[in-house]
Scaffold this motif. Structure first.
Motif, short mmCIF file in Angstrom:
data_model
loop_
_atom_site.label_atom_id
_atom_site.label_comp_id
_atom_site.label_asym_id
_atom_site.label_seq_id
_atom_site.Cartn_x
_atom_site.Cartn_y
_atom_site.Cartn_z
N MET A 1 -11.78 -8.29 -9.84
CA MET A 1 -12.52 -7.24 -9.15
C MET A 1 -12.45 -7.43 -7.64
N THR A 2 -12.65 -8.66 -7.15
CA THR A 2 -12.63 -8.92 -5.72
C THR A 2 -11.30 -8.52 -5.10
N THR A 3 -10.20 -8.95 -5.71
CA THR A 3 -8.87 -8.62 -5.18
C THR A 3 -8.62 -7.12 -5.23
N GLU A 4 -9.01 -6.48 -6.33
CA GLU A 4 -8.83 -5.02 -6.45
C GLU A 4 -9.61 -4.28 -5.37
N ASN A 5 -10.85 -4.70 -5.13
CA ASN A 5 -11.68 -4.02 -4.14
C ASN A 5 -11.14 -4.22 -2.73
N ARG A 6 -10.62 -5.41 -2.45
CA ARG A 6 -10.00 -5.67 -1.15
C ARG A 6 -8.79 -4.75 -0.97
N THR A 7 -7.99 -4.60 -2.00
CA THR A 7 -6.82 -3.73 -1.95
C THR A 7 -7.22 -2.27 -1.73
N ILE A 8 -8.27 -1.82 -2.39
CA ILE A 8 -8.76 -0.45 -2.23
C ILE A 8 -9.13 -0.20 -0.77
N VAL A 9 -9.90 -1.10 -0.18
CA VAL A 9 -10.31 -0.92 1.22
C VAL A 9 -9.10 -1.01 2.15
N HIS A 10 -8.21 -1.96 1.90
CA HIS A 10 -7.00 -2.07 2.72
C HIS A 10 -6.21 -0.76 2.68
N ASN A 11 -6.00 -0.21 1.50
CA ASN A 11 -5.25 1.03 1.36
C ASN A 11 -5.96 2.21 2.01
N LEU A 13 -7.88 2.09 4.64
CA LEU A 13 -7.85 1.95 6.09
C LEU A 13 -6.45 1.96 6.69
N ALA A 14 -5.44 1.62 5.89
CA ALA A 14 -4.09 1.47 6.42
C ALA A 14 -3.60 2.71 7.16
N GLY A 15 -3.65 3.86 6.51
CA GLY A 15 -3.19 5.08 7.16
C GLY A 15 -4.06 5.49 8.33
N LEU A 16 -5.34 5.25 8.20
CA LEU A 16 -6.26 5.59 9.28
C LEU A 16 -5.95 4.81 10.54
N VAL A 17 -5.77 3.51 10.40
CA VAL A 17 -5.50 2.65 11.55
C VAL A 17 -4.12 2.94 12.14
N GLU A 18 -3.14 3.17 11.27
CA GLU A 18 -1.76 3.37 11.73
C GLU A 18 -1.56 4.75 12.36
N VAL A 22 -7.12 10.68 8.22
CA VAL A 22 -8.47 10.72 7.66
C VAL A 22 -8.46 11.22 6.23
N ASP A 23 -7.50 12.05 5.87
CA ASP A 23 -7.43 12.60 4.51
C ASP A 23 -7.23 11.50 3.47
N PHE A 28 -10.47 7.89 -0.90
CA PHE A 28 -10.99 6.61 -1.39
C PHE A 28 -12.53 6.57 -1.38
N LEU A 29 -13.19 7.65 -0.97
CA LEU A 29 -14.65 7.68 -0.88
C LEU A 29 -15.26 8.40 -2.07
N SER A 30 -16.36 7.86 -2.60
CA SER A 30 -17.07 8.55 -3.67
C SER A 30 -17.73 9.81 -3.11
N GLU A 31 -18.02 10.76 -3.97
CA GLU A 31 -18.65 12.01 -3.53
C GLU A 31 -20.04 11.78 -2.95
#
Length: 129
Positions: A1-11, A13-18, A22-23, A28-31
């Motif tokens: 779970m920890t690794t999966e959650n880290r990957t979710i957040v990384h993914n 933020l990746a496009g946002l930072v690069e 924002v789309d 990746f956000l819940s309603e």
């Protein structure tokens, strides 16, 4: 779970930072996502995404450097350094994100302008003497 959650957040933020995408972040956000600030204000998913777009969107100009991305269970911590546009101040931000069912459900954000760091730590110096 920890690794999966880290990957979710990384993914998320990746496009946002690069590129200011924002789309992708939105997908990746819940309603019922909630954003919390240290001044006790909160914002909804829609409100927060609009603020993120204004600050980090493709033409906004804020630069973000992610320094640490740490995860423990359903929480992921992002430590970043950000340079505001138009020669604005440099800030350090710590975001604590909670991931539920593969989506970011909440984020708590703590912001400190780098220029204020020494003054904000003065209580610590006086407590040690």
């Amino acid at each position: 779970m920890t690794t999966e959650n880290r990957t979710i957040v990384h993914n998320a933020l990746a496009g946002l930072v690069e590129t200011g995408d924002v789309d992708t972040l939105a997908s990746f956000l819940s309603e019922d996502f909630v954003h919390h600030r240290s001044d006790s204000t909160t914002s909804t998913r829609t409100e927060w995404l609009a603020a993120v777009h204004a600050a980090l969107g493709p033409t906004a100009g804020m630069r973000v450097e992610i320094l640490h991305l740490l995860a423990d269970g359903d929480h992921v911590v992002v430590h970043s350094r950000r340079r505001l546009p138009d020669a604005g101040p440099e800030i350090v931000v710590v975001d604590v994100l909670r991931v539920t069912d593969g989506l970011i459900a909440e984020v708590w954000e703590i912001i400190e302008p780098v220029a204020h760091a020494a003054a904000n730590a003065s209580w610590w110096q006086s407590a040690r003497h």
